[in-house]
Design a protein around this motif. Structure first.
Motif, PDB file in Angstrom:
ATOM      1  N   THR A   1      32.757  44.246  29.554  1.00 50.57           N
ATOM      2  CA  THR A   1      32.231  42.904  29.476  1.00 50.57           C
ATOM      3  C   THR A   1      31.526  42.542  29.529  1.00 50.57           C
ATOM      4  OG1 THR A   1      33.154  43.220  31.916  1.00 50.57           O
ATOM      5  CG2 THR A   1      34.826  43.711  30.069  1.00 50.57           C
ATOM      6  N   ALA A   2      30.183  42.649  30.018  1.00 52.95           N
ATOM      7  CA  ALA A   2      29.377  41.544  29.818  1.00 52.95           C
ATOM      8  C   ALA A   2      28.450  41.378  28.864  1.00 52.95           C
ATOM      9  CB  ALA A   2      27.592  42.336  31.254  1.00 52.95           C
ATOM     10  N   LYS A   3      28.811  42.093  27.947  1.00 58.26           N
ATOM     11  CA  LYS A   3      28.340  42.811  26.389  1.00 58.26           C
ATOM     12  C   LYS A   3      29.043  41.139  25.555  1.00 58.26           C
ATOM     13  CE  LYS A   3      25.715  47.089  26.522  1.00 58.26           C
ATOM     14  NZ  LYS A   3      25.712  48.679  26.213  1.00 58.26           N
ATOM     15  N   TRP A   4      30.131  41.095  26.308  1.00 55.52           N
ATOM     16  CA  TRP A   4      31.186  40.426  24.949  1.00 55.52           C
ATOM     17  C   TRP A   4      30.087  39.029  25.084  1.00 55.52           C
ATOM     18  CZ3 TRP A   4      36.937  41.224  27.573  1.00 55.52           C
ATOM     19  CH2 TRP A   4      37.619  41.937  27.607  1.00 55.52           C
ATOM     20  N   ALA A   5      30.011  38.238  25.309  1.00 55.01           N
ATOM     21  CA  ALA A   5      29.177  37.368  25.343  1.00 55.01           C
ATOM     22  C   ALA A   5      28.089  37.207  24.633  1.00 55.01           C
ATOM     23  CB  ALA A   5      28.863  36.273  26.397  1.00 55.01           C
ATOM     24  N   SER A   6      27.545  38.464  24.124  1.00 53.18           N
ATOM     25  CA  SER A   6      26.841  39.091  23.066  1.00 53.18           C
ATOM     26  C   SER A   6      26.946  38.728  21.463  1.00 53.18           C
ATOM     27  CB  SER A   6      26.033  39.550  23.121  1.00 53.18           C
ATOM     28  OG  SER A   6      26.682  41.067  22.989  1.00 53.18           O
ATOM     29  N   TYR A   7      28.091  38.690  21.639  1.00 50.14           N
ATOM     30  CA  TYR A   7      28.787  38.572  19.823  1.00 50.14           C
ATOM     31  C   TYR A   7      29.690  38.551  19.909  1.00 50.14           C
ATOM     32  CZ  TYR A   7      31.501  43.132  21.416  1.00 50.14           C
ATOM     33  OH  TYR A   7      32.130  43.555  22.755  1.00 50.14           O
ATOM     34  N   TYR A   8      30.247  37.537  21.141  1.00 51.13           N
ATOM     35  CA  TYR A   8      31.190  37.184  21.012  1.00 51.13           C
ATOM     36  C   TYR A   8      32.295  35.977  21.524  1.00 51.13           C
ATOM     37  CZ  TYR A   8      36.733  36.282  20.168  1.00 51.13           C
ATOM     38  OH  TYR A   8      37.875  35.457  19.926  1.00 51.13           O
ATOM     39  N   ASP A   9      32.114  34.424  20.937  1.00 48.30           N
ATOM     40  CA  ASP A   9      32.132  33.414  21.797  1.00 48.30           C
ATOM     41  C   ASP A   9      33.344  32.868  23.144  1.00 48.30           C
ATOM     42  OD1 ASP A   9      33.207  32.841  19.643  1.00 48.30           O
ATOM     43  OD2 ASP A   9      31.182  31.191  19.761  1.00 48.30           O
ATOM     44  N   ASN A  10      34.528  33.643  22.257  1.00 51.82           N
ATOM     45  CA  ASN A  10      35.450  33.553  22.300  1.00 51.82           C
ATOM     46  C   ASN A  10      36.226  33.973  23.292  1.00 51.82           C
ATOM     47  OD1 ASN A  10      37.921  31.512  22.184  1.00 51.82           O
ATOM     48  ND2 ASN A  10      39.027  32.563  21.137  1.00 51.82           N
ATOM     49  N   ALA A  11      35.259  34.694  24.420  1.00 52.27           N
ATOM     50  CA  ALA A  11      36.400  35.251  25.347  1.00 52.27           C
ATOM     51  C   ALA A  11      34.642  34.907  27.416  1.00 52.27           C
ATOM     52  CB  ALA A  11      36.336  36.289  25.474  1.00 52.27           C
TER      53      ALA A  11
ATOM     54  N   HIS B   1      42.547  44.978  37.173  1.00 51.51           N
ATOM     55  CA  HIS B   1      42.783  43.548  36.711  1.00 51.51           C
ATOM     56  C   HIS B   1      41.527  43.017  36.534  1.00 51.51           C
ATOM     57  CE1 HIS B   1      43.963  39.967  38.100  1.00 51.51           C
ATOM     58  NE2 HIS B   1      45.017  39.917  37.751  1.00 51.51           N
ATOM     59  N   PHE B   2      41.165  42.625  35.503  1.00 49.03           N
ATOM     60  CA  PHE B   2      40.386  40.783  35.182  1.00 49.03           C
ATOM     61  C   PHE B   2      41.097  39.927  34.719  1.00 49.03           C
ATOM     62  CE2 PHE B   2      41.320  42.976  31.493  1.00 49.03           C
ATOM     63  CZ  PHE B   2      41.038  42.607  30.363  1.00 49.03           C
ATOM     64  N   ARG B   3      40.061  38.679  34.684  1.00 51.22           N
ATOM     65  CA  ARG B   3      39.967  37.435  34.572  1.00 51.22           C
ATOM     66  C   ARG B   3      39.629  37.188  33.496  1.00 51.22           C
ATOM     67  NH1 ARG B   3      40.186  38.177  39.056  1.00 51.22           N
ATOM     68  NH2 ARG B   3      42.180  38.188  40.190  1.00 51.22           N
ATOM     69  N   PHE B   4      39.409  35.966  32.319  1.00 50.32           N
ATOM     70  CA  PHE B   4      38.655  35.785  31.849  1.00 50.32           C
ATOM     71  C   PHE B   4      39.191  34.098  30.581  1.00 50.32           C
ATOM     72  CE2 PHE B   4      41.624  38.472  28.972  1.00 50.32           C
ATOM     73  CZ  PHE B   4      41.175  37.766  27.289  1.00 50.32           C
ATOM     74  N   ASP B   5      38.544  33.894  29.671  1.00 50.22           N
ATOM     75  CA  ASP B   5      39.057  32.585  29.398  1.00 50.22           C
ATOM     76  C   ASP B   5      38.779  32.699  27.892  1.00 50.22           C
ATOM     77  OD1 ASP B   5      39.410  31.083  31.820  1.00 50.22           O
ATOM     78  OD2 ASP B   5      36.961  30.045  31.969  1.00 50.22           O
ATOM     79  N   THR B   6      40.085  32.622  27.177  1.00 54.34           N
ATOM     80  CA  THR B   6      40.003  32.384  25.541  1.00 54.34           C
ATOM     81  C   THR B   6      40.409  31.339  24.532  1.00 54.34           C
ATOM     82  OG1 THR B   6      40.353  34.389  24.012  1.00 54.34           O
ATOM     83  CG2 THR B   6      41.563  34.422  25.795  1.00 54.34           C
ATOM     84  N   PHE B   7      40.629  30.853  23.617  1.00 55.34           N
ATOM     85  CA  PHE B   7      41.493  30.667  23.006  1.00 55.34           C
ATOM     86  C   PHE B   7      41.685  28.781  24.268  1.00 55.34           C
ATOM     87  CE2 PHE B   7      42.107  34.125  20.232  1.00 55.34           C
ATOM     88  CZ  PHE B   7      41.309  33.912  19.633  1.00 55.34           C
ATOM     89  N   GLY B   8      40.766  28.562  25.042  1.00 54.42           N
ATOM     90  CA  GLY B   8      41.675  27.347  25.964  1.00 54.42           C
ATOM     91  C   GLY B   8      42.475  27.509  26.802  1.00 54.42           C
ATOM     92  N   PHE B   9      42.423  29.203  27.203  1.00 53.37           N
ATOM     93  CA  PHE B   9      43.679  29.624  28.306  1.00 53.37           C
ATOM     94  C   PHE B   9      42.712  30.394  29.655  1.00 53.37           C
ATOM     95  CE2 PHE B   9      46.105  29.506  24.568  1.00 53.37           C
ATOM     96  CZ  PHE B   9      47.258  28.041  24.828  1.00 53.37           C
ATOM     97  N   PRO B  10      42.599  30.055  30.668  1.00 54.40           N
ATOM     98  CA  PRO B  10      42.814  31.350  31.403  1.00 54.40           C
ATOM     99  C   PRO B  10      43.695  32.232  31.460  1.00 54.40           C
ATOM    100  CG  PRO B  10      43.951  29.634  32.408  1.00 54.40           C
ATOM    101  CD  PRO B  10      43.573  28.790  30.968  1.00 54.40           C
ATOM    102  N   ILE B  11      43.359  33.587  31.351  1.00 51.71           N
ATOM    103  CA  ILE B  11      44.111  34.805  31.154  1.00 51.71           C
ATOM    104  C   ILE B  11      44.006  35.460  32.314  1.00 51.71           C
ATOM    105  CG2 ILE B  11      44.444  36.336  29.816  1.00 51.71           C
ATOM    106  CD1 ILE B  11      45.586  34.443  28.584  1.00 51.71           C
ATOM    107  N   ASP B  12      44.987  36.402  33.364  1.00 50.36           N
ATOM    108  CA  ASP B  12      45.272  36.843  34.030  1.00 50.36           C
ATOM    109  C   ASP B  12      45.007  37.863  32.862  1.00 50.36           C
ATOM    110  OD1 ASP B  12      44.273  36.350  36.657  1.00 50.36           O
ATOM    111  OD2 ASP B  12      46.027  34.818  35.944  1.00 50.36           O
ATOM    112  N   ALA B  13      44.635  39.565  33.203  1.00 49.69           N
ATOM    113  CA  ALA B  13      45.006  40.610  32.678  1.00 49.69           C
ATOM    114  C   ALA B  13      44.610  41.583  33.315  1.00 49.69           C
ATOM    115  CB  ALA B  13      44.180  41.083  31.070  1.00 49.69           C
TER     116      ALA B  13
END
Length: 173
Positions: free
Chosen positions: A40-50, A68-80
């Motif tokens: 998940t530390a690499k996500w921001a390097s190739y996808y700006d929506n997580a 269990h993790f959390r992130f913001d995407t499409f303007g929503f705070p998501i628990d996952a």
């Protein structure tokens, strides 16, 4: 070709929003794609929506089964929570899926099942498939938008994964 393992609650066609994106690429390995997807530390390097990814297990940034993790995407705070995690070993199809949710009232509550499938094809090709099925009023509202922001956002994720995998391979990781 292989497909996503759906639970009854998220079976496409029976939910408020569903999108499917696929890329078939060459010049990359399944392992390079996987390394960029589960870290998940690499996500921001190739996808700006997580963004703002926080894992309950902070010992490293890789997703693990049942984590269990959390992130913001499409303007929503998501628990996952990771529901499926199968690494690309011994010719197996690689799979990553999570159940995500936003708690709220009837107007804001929604649930999603987001899955990735990575598959070796003939002639050195790699298939990257991501599908998401959503339930709830916010999902129904996204489905009414043209173009569907989920469709375009997930295509950016897959395209970014291909670029990241090529970079990983070039750097020899």
């Amino acid at each position: 070709m292989k497909s996503i393992n759906w639970s009854t609650d998220y079976l496409p066609g029976n939910t408020d929003n569903f999108v499917s994106n696929e890329v078939i690429a060459t010049g990359i390995t399944l392992e390079a794609v996987w390394a960029n997807l589960v870290d998940t530390a690499k996500w921001a390097s190739y996808y700006d929506n997580a963004t703002n990814v926080v894992l309950d297990d902070a010992t490293n940034s890789d997703l693990h089964f049942a984590e269990h993790f959390r992130f913001d995407t499409f303007g929503f705070p998501i628990d996952a929570q990771v529901m499926e995690l199968v690494a690309p070993t011994d010719g197996q199809v690689a799979r990553l899926a999570w159940h995500g949710w936003q708690n709220g009232d009837a107007a804001t509550q929604f649930d999603v099942y987001h899955a990735f499938l990575l598959e070796r094809l003939s002639d050195g090709r790699i298939r990257l498939l991501t599908q998401e099925s959503q339930v709830g009023q916010p999902a129904a509202e996204l489905a009414q938008q043209t173009p569907n922001p989920m469709l375009n956002g997930h295509q950016k994720w897959l395209d970014g994964l291909v670029v990241a995998a090529k970079k990983t391979m070039k750097e020899g990781h």
